[in-house]
Scaffold this motif. Structure first.
Motif, PDB file in Angstrom:
ATOM      1  N   PRO A 118       0.809  -1.235   0.000  1.00 38.05           N
ATOM      2  CA  PRO A 118       0.000   0.000   0.000  1.00 38.05           C
ATOM      3  C   PRO A 118       0.837   1.277   0.000  1.00 38.05           C
ATOM      4  O   PRO A 118       0.438   2.281  -0.593  1.00 38.05           O
ATOM      5  N   GLU A 119       2.002   1.233   0.629  1.00 43.34           N
ATOM      6  CA  GLU A 119       2.856   2.415   0.654  1.00 43.34           C
ATOM      7  C   GLU A 119       3.467   2.683  -0.720  1.00 43.34           C
ATOM      8  O   GLU A 119       3.582   3.825  -1.145  1.00 43.34           O
ATOM      9  N   TRP A 120       3.865   1.626  -1.406  1.00 38.05           N
ATOM     10  CA  TRP A 120       4.463   1.770  -2.732  1.00 38.05           C
ATOM     11  C   TRP A 120       3.420   2.247  -3.731  1.00 38.05           C
ATOM     12  O   TRP A 120       3.720   3.018  -4.646  1.00 38.05           O
ATOM     13  N   GLN A 121       2.174   1.819  -3.575  1.00 35.35           N
ATOM     14  CA  GLN A 121       1.109   2.253  -4.484  1.00 35.35           C
ATOM     15  C   GLN A 121       0.875   3.753  -4.381  1.00 35.35           C
ATOM     16  O   GLN A 121       0.497   4.393  -5.357  1.00 35.35           O
ATOM     17  N   LYS A 122       1.120   4.313  -3.202  1.00 30.96           N
ATOM     18  CA  LYS A 122       0.974   5.762  -3.030  1.00 30.96           C
ATOM     19  C   LYS A 122       2.024   6.523  -3.838  1.00 30.96           C
ATOM     20  O   LYS A 122       1.828   7.693  -4.150  1.00 30.96           O
ATOM     21  N   GLU A 123       3.138   5.875  -4.121  1.00 28.43           N
ATOM     22  CA  GLU A 123       4.233   6.504  -4.856  1.00 28.43           C
ATOM     23  C   GLU A 123       4.612   5.613  -6.038  1.00 28.43           C
ATOM     24  O   GLU A 123       5.776   5.267  -6.220  1.00 28.43           O
ATOM     25  N   SER A 124       3.617   5.273  -6.837  1.00 23.89           N
ATOM     26  CA  SER A 124       3.801   4.311  -7.929  1.00 23.89           C
ATOM     27  C   SER A 124       4.700   4.825  -9.047  1.00 23.89           C
ATOM     28  O   SER A 124       5.075   4.056  -9.932  1.00 23.89           O
ATOM     29  N   ASP A 125       5.063   6.106  -9.014  1.00 21.61           N
ATOM     30  CA  ASP A 125       5.972   6.630 -10.023  1.00 21.61           C
ATOM     31  C   ASP A 125       7.413   6.167  -9.783  1.00 21.61           C
ATOM     32  O   ASP A 125       8.253   6.255 -10.673  1.00 21.61           O
ATOM     33  N   LEU A 126       7.704   5.656  -8.589  1.00 20.01           N
ATOM     34  CA  LEU A 126       9.045   5.163  -8.261  1.00 20.01           C
ATOM     35  C   LEU A 126       9.147   3.675  -8.561  1.00 20.01           C
ATOM     36  O   LEU A 126       8.197   2.934  -8.358  1.00 20.01           O
ATOM     37  N   ASN A 127      10.333   3.246  -9.035  1.00 18.45           N
ATOM     38  CA  ASN A 127      10.526   1.809  -9.175  1.00 18.45           C
ATOM     39  C   ASN A 127      10.873   1.240  -7.797  1.00 18.45           C
ATOM     40  O   ASN A 127      11.065   1.994  -6.833  1.00 18.45           O
ATOM     41  N   LEU A 128      10.955  -0.066  -7.678  1.00 16.82           N
ATOM     42  CA  LEU A 128      11.137  -0.702  -6.373  1.00 16.82           C
ATOM     43  C   LEU A 128      12.411  -0.247  -5.680  1.00 16.82           C
ATOM     44  O   LEU A 128      12.399   0.084  -4.491  1.00 16.82           O
ATOM     45  N   LEU A 129      13.523  -0.197  -6.403  1.00 21.65           N
ATOM     46  CA  LEU A 129      14.780   0.219  -5.772  1.00 21.65           C
ATOM     47  C   LEU A 129      14.744   1.676  -5.331  1.00 21.65           C
ATOM     48  O   LEU A 129      15.282   2.017  -4.274  1.00 21.65           O
ATOM     49  N   GLN A 130      14.119   2.522  -6.108  1.00 23.05           N
ATOM     50  CA  GLN A 130      13.981   3.922  -5.704  1.00 23.05           C
ATOM     51  C   GLN A 130      13.146   4.035  -4.429  1.00 23.05           C
ATOM     52  O   GLN A 130      13.475   4.799  -3.528  1.00 23.05           O
ATOM     53  N   PHE A 131      12.071   3.262  -4.371  1.00 19.98           N
ATOM     54  CA  PHE A 131      11.210   3.303  -3.194  1.00 19.98           C
ATOM     55  C   PHE A 131      11.923   2.748  -1.966  1.00 19.98           C
ATOM     56  O   PHE A 131      11.847   3.321  -0.883  1.00 19.98           O
ATOM     57  N   LEU A 132      12.652   1.638  -2.134  1.00 21.83           N
ATOM     58  CA  LEU A 132      13.411   1.084  -1.009  1.00 21.83           C
ATOM     59  C   LEU A 132      14.483   2.057  -0.539  1.00 21.83           C
ATOM     60  O   LEU A 132      14.720   2.200   0.668  1.00 21.83           O
ATOM     61  N   SER A 133      15.109   2.742  -1.463  1.00 23.46           N
ATOM     62  CA  SER A 133      16.111   3.746  -1.110  1.00 23.46           C
ATOM     63  C   SER A 133      15.475   4.883  -0.314  1.00 23.46           C
ATOM     64  O   SER A 133      16.040   5.362   0.677  1.00 23.46           O
ATOM     65  N   LYS A 134      14.293   5.304  -0.745  1.00 22.72           N
ATOM     66  CA  LYS A 134      13.573   6.363  -0.031  1.00 22.72           C
ATOM     67  C   LYS A 134      13.224   5.920   1.386  1.00 22.72           C
ATOM     68  O   LYS A 134      13.410   6.671   2.348  1.00 22.72           O
TER      69      LYS A 134
END
Length: 88
Positions: free
Chosen positions: A15-31
């Motif tokens: 659900p958190e990644w869906q809020k920021e779906s413009d990021l790929n997985l590695l970008q989101f994990l880095s964030k």
């Protein structure tokens, strides 16, 4: 990593990644790592850090930490007496 931890991580991450779906997985994990105060390499980022951060990410900053909440006392004197084993 045990299966239940993978499932828990995915359940918290989705659900958190869906809020920021413009990021790929590695970008989101880095964030998430930066938000959690982790500044090492992503390959050293533990699942515990991710799980804990995702659980607490949207929580009130004054909320007690879940693992410590069971031992929380409003009164310092009571907490001190319990810690010393004087009262139960």
């Amino acid at each position: 990593m045990a299966c239940h931890r993978i499932e828990e991580l995915i359940e918290l991450l989705e659900p958190e990644w869906q809020k920021e779906s413009d990021l790929n997985l590695l970008q989101f994990l880095s964030k998430l790592a930066k938000e959690a105060g982790f500044d090492g390499d992503l390959n050293n980022l533990s699942d515990e850090i991710l799980i804990y951060h995702l659980k607490m990410r949207n929580a009130d900053k004054n909320q007690a930490i879940p693992g410590i909440k069971k031992d929380y006392e409003d009164d310092f004197k009571t907490a001190l007496l319990k810690a010393r084993g004087i009262i139960k």
